[in-house]
Design an enzyme around this catalytic site. Structure first.
Site, PDB file in Angstrom:
ATOM      1  N   MET A   1       0.828  -1.191   0.000  1.00 17.30           N
ATOM      2  CA  MET A   1       0.000   0.000   0.000  1.00 17.30           C
ATOM      3  C   MET A   1       0.871   1.252   0.000  1.00 17.30           C
ATOM      4  O   MET A   1       2.091   1.172   0.044  1.00 17.30           O
ATOM      5  CB  MET A   1      -0.937  -0.014   1.207  1.00 17.30           C
ATOM      6  CG  MET A   1      -1.972  -1.132   1.163  1.00 17.30           C
ATOM      7  SD  MET A   1      -3.174  -0.956   2.498  1.00 17.30           S
ATOM      8  CE  MET A   1      -4.095  -2.480   2.244  1.00 17.30           C
ATOM      9  N   CYS A   2       0.216   2.394   0.001  1.00 17.15           N
ATOM     10  CA  CYS A   2       0.907   3.673  -0.145  1.00 17.15           C
ATOM     11  C   CYS A   2       1.419   4.184   1.192  1.00 17.15           C
ATOM     12  O   CYS A   2       1.227   3.562   2.231  1.00 17.15           O
ATOM     13  CB  CYS A   2      -0.041   4.694  -0.763  1.00 17.15           C
ATOM     14  SG  CYS A   2      -0.871   4.108  -2.260  1.00 17.15           S
ATOM     15  N   GLN A   3       2.068   5.335   1.154  1.00 16.72           N
ATOM     16  CA  GLN A   3       2.529   5.997   2.368  1.00 16.72           C
ATOM     17  C   GLN A   3       2.048   7.440   2.350  1.00 16.72           C
ATOM     18  O   GLN A   3       2.050   8.110   1.310  1.00 16.72           O
ATOM     19  CB  GLN A   3       4.061   5.956   2.459  1.00 16.72           C
ATOM     20  CG  GLN A   3       4.616   4.566   2.619  1.00 16.72           C
ATOM     21  CD  GLN A   3       5.334   4.363   3.951  1.00 16.72           C
ATOM     22  OE1 GLN A   3       5.632   5.308   4.667  1.00 16.72           O
ATOM     23  NE2 GLN A   3       5.602   3.121   4.262  1.00 16.72           N
ATOM     24  N   ILE A  78       3.160   8.889  -1.424  1.00 22.66           N
ATOM     25  CA  ILE A  78       3.891   8.072  -2.385  1.00 22.66           C
ATOM     26  C   ILE A  78       3.083   6.810  -2.621  1.00 22.66           C
ATOM     27  O   ILE A  78       2.547   6.206  -1.695  1.00 22.66           O
ATOM     28  CB  ILE A  78       5.335   7.758  -1.933  1.00 22.66           C
ATOM     29  CG1 ILE A  78       5.404   7.270  -0.494  1.00 22.66           C
ATOM     30  CG2 ILE A  78       6.209   8.980  -2.121  1.00 22.66           C
ATOM     31  CD1 ILE A  78       6.814   6.932  -0.056  1.00 22.66           C
ATOM     32  N   ASN A 108      -4.344   6.066   1.587  1.00 25.84           N
ATOM     33  CA  ASN A 108      -3.550   4.847   1.659  1.00 25.84           C
ATOM     34  C   ASN A 108      -4.491   3.718   2.005  1.00 25.84           C
ATOM     35  O   ASN A 108      -5.139   3.745   3.056  1.00 25.84           O
ATOM     36  CB  ASN A 108      -2.455   4.982   2.731  1.00 25.84           C
ATOM     37  CG  ASN A 108      -1.882   3.633   3.146  1.00 25.84           C
ATOM     38  OD1 ASN A 108      -1.842   2.695   2.353  1.00 25.84           O
ATOM     39  ND2 ASN A 108      -1.467   3.526   4.397  1.00 25.84           N
TER      40      ASN A 108
END
Length: 265
Positions: A1-3, A78, A108
């Protein structure tokens, strides 16, 4: 997953130190390499940078690293793609106008079988669940209120809408209109409040330290929120699962699972 990375302050502040560590997670110290973005509120305006390249080798990220933009509210992201193709339209944060001001959002998580109805006012441009959720959130607010409601009402409505959407999966997000920063934790988010007496901080993702006492005033207060702590010598507080927190003036001021909480700093 994203940050995710967010900053909320009581005075315009740059995010260079936190971003120095954070951008390395986009392809160097972590595998989030499907694009990135950052938004800075400045008065009624928003200075936004997005790229579909990994943040660790993005020329746009290099510009941000060397540009000490000062802001009271910042949202950065990100991406590790779970839904949607890797392209610029799908790079977070996303931005829309509502009630005469800009709203910025980054997510996220992963929303499964999530297909909200087409909105009257807000529709996604890309093909991510994240942008669809942002549009649904704004659509629900805009349908209910012609003008921005008071802060307590707005907080409760955002929390209620977030509760509906997180039924589809993981829904960590950051949302801001430049006045405050709303942070919703579905699974994992941490925050730290830096205020006097300021101390030294050391990044997790690079061997860089800063003595904040040399670059701040005694009245400064800065809240930094991130998916994972950015420093290894400070105490970061984890948010509770399914918790919405409102940050204003560099500190948490309201928490959804603690209605009696008010700023004590």
């Amino acid at each position: 997953m994203c940050q995710l990375l967010g900053m909320n302050c009581n005075t315009p502040t740059d995010i260079l130190f936190s971003f120095e560590g954070f951008h390395r997670r986009g392809g160097l110290t972590d595998h989030h390499a499907d694009g990135w973005g950052i938004a800075f509120f400045e008065g009624h305006g928003v200075r936004m940078f997005n790229d579909d390249r990994p943040s660790v080798d993005s020329p746009v990220a290099e510009l941000v690293r060397r540009y000490p933009i000062k802001s009271e509210n910042v949202i950065a992201h990100i991406r590790k793609a779970t839904q949607g193709t890797v392209n610029l339209a799908n790079a977070h944060p996303f931005i829309r106008e509502m009630w005469g001001c800009y709203w910025v959002f980054a997510h996220n998580g992963n929303l499964i079988d999530y297909a909200p109805a087409k909105g009257q006012y807000y529709r996604p441009v890309g093909d991510t669940d994240s942008e669809a959720a942002f549009c649904q959130l704004l659509e629900a607010l805009r349908q209910e209120f012609d003008e921005q409601p008071d802060e307590d009402t707005l907080f409760e409505r955002i929390n209620a809408i977030a509760t509906e959407i997180r039924a589809f999966g993981v829904f960590n997000f950051m949302l801001s209109n430049g006045e405050a920063l709303y942070v919703h934790c579905s699974t994992q988010l941490h925050y730290i409040v830096r205020q006097a007496p300021f101390t030294n901080a050391h990044l997790v993702d690079d061997d860089i330290s800063v003595d904040f006492s040399t670059v701040t005033t005694p009245k400064d207060r800065v809240a930094v929120i991130a998916t994972q702590p950015l420093t290894d010598n400070e105490h970061w507080t984890p948010l509770a699962a399914n918790q919405l927190v409102l940050f204003r003036d560099g500190a948490p001021q309201r928490m959804s699972n603690n209605p009696e909480f008010r700023l004590t700093y």
